[in-house]
Design a protein around this motif. Sequence first.
Motif, PDB file in Angstrom:
ATOM      1  N   ALA A   1       0.828  -1.207   0.000  1.00  0.00           N
ATOM      2  CA  ALA A   1       0.000   0.000   0.000  1.00  0.00           C
ATOM      3  C   ALA A   1       0.863   1.258   0.000  1.00  0.00           C
ATOM      4  N   ILE A   2       1.900   1.263   0.838  1.00  0.00           N
ATOM      5  CA  ILE A   2       2.779   2.433   0.919  1.00  0.00           C
ATOM      6  C   ILE A   2       3.432   2.722  -0.422  1.00  0.00           C
ATOM      7  N   ASN A   3       3.771   1.679  -1.153  1.00  0.00           N
ATOM      8  CA  ASN A   3       4.412   1.849  -2.455  1.00  0.00           C
ATOM      9  C   ASN A   3       3.524   2.559  -3.473  1.00  0.00           C
ATOM     10  N   GLN A   4       2.220   2.622  -3.177  1.00  0.00           N
ATOM     11  CA  GLN A   4       1.295   3.291  -4.087  1.00  0.00           C
ATOM     12  C   GLN A   4       1.216   4.801  -3.824  1.00  0.00           C
ATOM     13  N   LEU A   5       1.811   5.264  -2.716  1.00  0.00           N
ATOM     14  CA  LEU A   5       1.763   6.683  -2.373  1.00  0.00           C
ATOM     15  C   LEU A   5       2.685   7.500  -3.278  1.00  0.00           C
ATOM     16  N   PRO A   6       2.370   8.793  -3.492  1.00  0.00           N
ATOM     17  CA  PRO A   6       3.295   9.686  -4.209  1.00  0.00           C
ATOM     18  C   PRO A   6       4.635   9.701  -3.485  1.00  0.00           C
ATOM     19  N   PRO A   7       5.745   9.900  -4.200  1.00  0.00           N
ATOM     20  CA  PRO A   7       7.095   9.792  -3.616  1.00  0.00           C
ATOM     21  C   PRO A   7       7.304  10.541  -2.304  1.00  0.00           C
ATOM     22  N   GLN A   8       6.969  11.838  -2.267  1.00  0.00           N
ATOM     23  CA  GLN A   8       7.221  12.592  -1.041  1.00  0.00           C
ATOM     24  C   GLN A   8       6.307  12.137   0.094  1.00  0.00           C
ATOM     25  N   ARG A   9       5.045  11.825  -0.213  1.00  0.00           N
ATOM     26  CA  ARG A   9       4.118  11.353   0.819  1.00  0.00           C
ATOM     27  C   ARG A   9       4.591  10.023   1.387  1.00  0.00           C
ATOM     28  N   LYS A  10       5.094   9.174   0.512  1.00  0.00           N
ATOM     29  CA  LYS A  10       5.638   7.884   0.947  1.00  0.00           C
ATOM     30  C   LYS A  10       6.818   8.102   1.883  1.00  0.00           C
ATOM     31  N   GLN A  11       7.709   9.016   1.509  1.00  0.00           N
ATOM     32  CA  GLN A  11       8.893   9.284   2.322  1.00  0.00           C
ATOM     33  C   GLN A  11       8.506   9.828   3.696  1.00  0.00           C
ATOM     34  N   VAL A  12       7.570  10.764   3.720  1.00  0.00           N
ATOM     35  CA  VAL A  12       7.116  11.349   4.981  1.00  0.00           C
ATOM     36  C   VAL A  12       6.470  10.286   5.862  1.00  0.00           C
ATOM     37  N   PHE A  13       5.612   9.461   5.277  1.00  0.00           N
ATOM     38  CA  PHE A  13       4.921   8.424   6.044  1.00  0.00           C
ATOM     39  C   PHE A  13       5.924   7.438   6.637  1.00  0.00           C
ATOM     40  N   GLU A  14       6.879   6.997   5.844  1.00  0.00           N
ATOM     41  CA  GLU A  14       7.858   6.027   6.333  1.00  0.00           C
ATOM     42  C   GLU A  14       8.723   6.615   7.438  1.00  0.00           C
ATOM     43  N   LEU A  15       9.120   7.865   7.286  1.00  0.00           N
ATOM     44  CA  LEU A  15       9.953   8.499   8.308  1.00  0.00           C
ATOM     45  C   LEU A  15       9.190   8.663   9.621  1.00  0.00           C
ATOM     46  N   CYS A  16       7.923   9.091   9.523  1.00  0.00           N
ATOM     47  CA  CYS A  16       7.130   9.351  10.731  1.00  0.00           C
ATOM     48  C   CYS A  16       6.569   8.077  11.357  1.00  0.00           C
ATOM     49  N   LYS A  17       5.976   7.220  10.519  1.00  0.00           N
ATOM     50  CA  LYS A  17       5.242   6.069  11.045  1.00  0.00           C
ATOM     51  C   LYS A  17       6.076   4.798  11.147  1.00  0.00           C
ATOM     52  N   ILE A  18       7.014   4.615  10.249  1.00  0.00           N
ATOM     53  CA  ILE A  18       7.836   3.403  10.280  1.00  0.00           C
ATOM     54  C   ILE A  18       9.081   3.607  11.131  1.00  0.00           C
ATOM     55  N   GLU A  19       9.777   4.728  10.893  1.00  0.00           N
ATOM     56  CA  GLU A  19      11.010   4.985  11.642  1.00  0.00           C
ATOM     57  C   GLU A  19      10.757   5.703  12.958  1.00  0.00           C
ATOM     58  N   GLY A  20       9.561   6.237  13.133  1.00  0.00           N
ATOM     59  CA  GLY A  20       9.197   6.846  14.404  1.00  0.00           C
ATOM     60  C   GLY A  20       9.757   8.229  14.657  1.00  0.00           C
ATOM     61  N   LYS A  21      10.132   8.940  13.605  1.00  0.00           N
ATOM     62  CA  LYS A  21      10.675  10.287  13.775  1.00  0.00           C
ATOM     63  C   LYS A  21       9.546  11.288  14.010  1.00  0.00           C
ATOM     64  N   SER A  22       9.872  12.365  14.711  1.00  0.00           N
ATOM     65  CA  SER A  22       8.874  13.397  14.991  1.00  0.00           C
ATOM     66  C   SER A  22       8.660  14.260  13.748  1.00  0.00           C
ATOM     67  N   TYR A  23       7.540  14.967  13.734  1.00  0.00           N
ATOM     68  CA  TYR A  23       7.264  15.869  12.615  1.00  0.00           C
ATOM     69  C   TYR A  23       8.370  16.917  12.492  1.00  0.00           C
ATOM     70  N   HIS A  24       8.859  17.385  13.635  1.00  0.00           N
ATOM     71  CA  HIS A  24       9.914  18.400  13.623  1.00  0.00           C
ATOM     72  C   HIS A  24      11.190  17.849  12.981  1.00  0.00           C
ATOM     73  N   GLU A  25      11.551  16.633  13.337  1.00  0.00           N
ATOM     74  CA  GLU A  25      12.753  16.027  12.762  1.00  0.00           C
ATOM     75  C   GLU A  25      12.612  15.845  11.255  1.00  0.00           C
ATOM     76  N   VAL A  26      11.447  15.403  10.818  1.00  0.00           N
ATOM     77  CA  VAL A  26      11.215  15.199   9.386  1.00  0.00           C
ATOM     78  C   VAL A  26      11.191  16.538   8.659  1.00  0.00           C
TER      79      VAL A  26
END
Length: 202
Positions: A128-153
């Motif tokens: 499902a994530i692979n279907q996201l637009p590139p930047q949205r995918k990157q943001v989602f993975e950084l925040c939800k998969i890697e657990g980074k804060s919005y500020h860090e991203v």
Amino acid sequence: MITTGHNENELLEQMAAGSEVAFKEIYFLYSGRLYGNILKLVKSRTVAQEILQEVFIKIWEHRATIDTEKSFSSYLFTIARNMVSTFYVKASRDRALLQMLAGGVANGYLHIEEGVISREEQLFLQMAINQLPPQRKQVFELCKIEGKSYHEVSQQLGISLSTISDHIVKANRFLKEYACKNRELIIILALLSLRTGDLLLK
């Protein structure tokens, strides 16, 4: 608490002779682990509890034929696996069940950081994530998969906090819609997990 070996065989023999006390001990010994593994596959506490009860009803009904020389946990696993498989076959023909499964999986994806998801869920999520637009995918993975804060991203990607929030909201909405549109895929992945032995008593 009874744990292994000789004591378990004694319980099985007593249960075979009709002892309800021994049956309750067997239930106490295995029900927690079995319920947890069934729940991972069916995504519904209600369904998992129903299947668990069906498993032990069958154990009681066939108590006289249980071979105490063979692994009881393997016997229990086989019954549970068959019942979960039957549940998914039924679900593949039942729109209400499919909707329930899709909704359960999708809602779980919105809270990935709260717990560990199973192998089949990870595969479905990545598809499902692979279907996201590139930047949205990157943001989602950084925040939800890697657990980074919005500020860090925000600092890492050079985009505003509001843009990150917008990406996450839209990504979550897409993932839920994707799960609902691909209900059959959820069924297939769950059945594959049964064939590869994900439902283990350990």
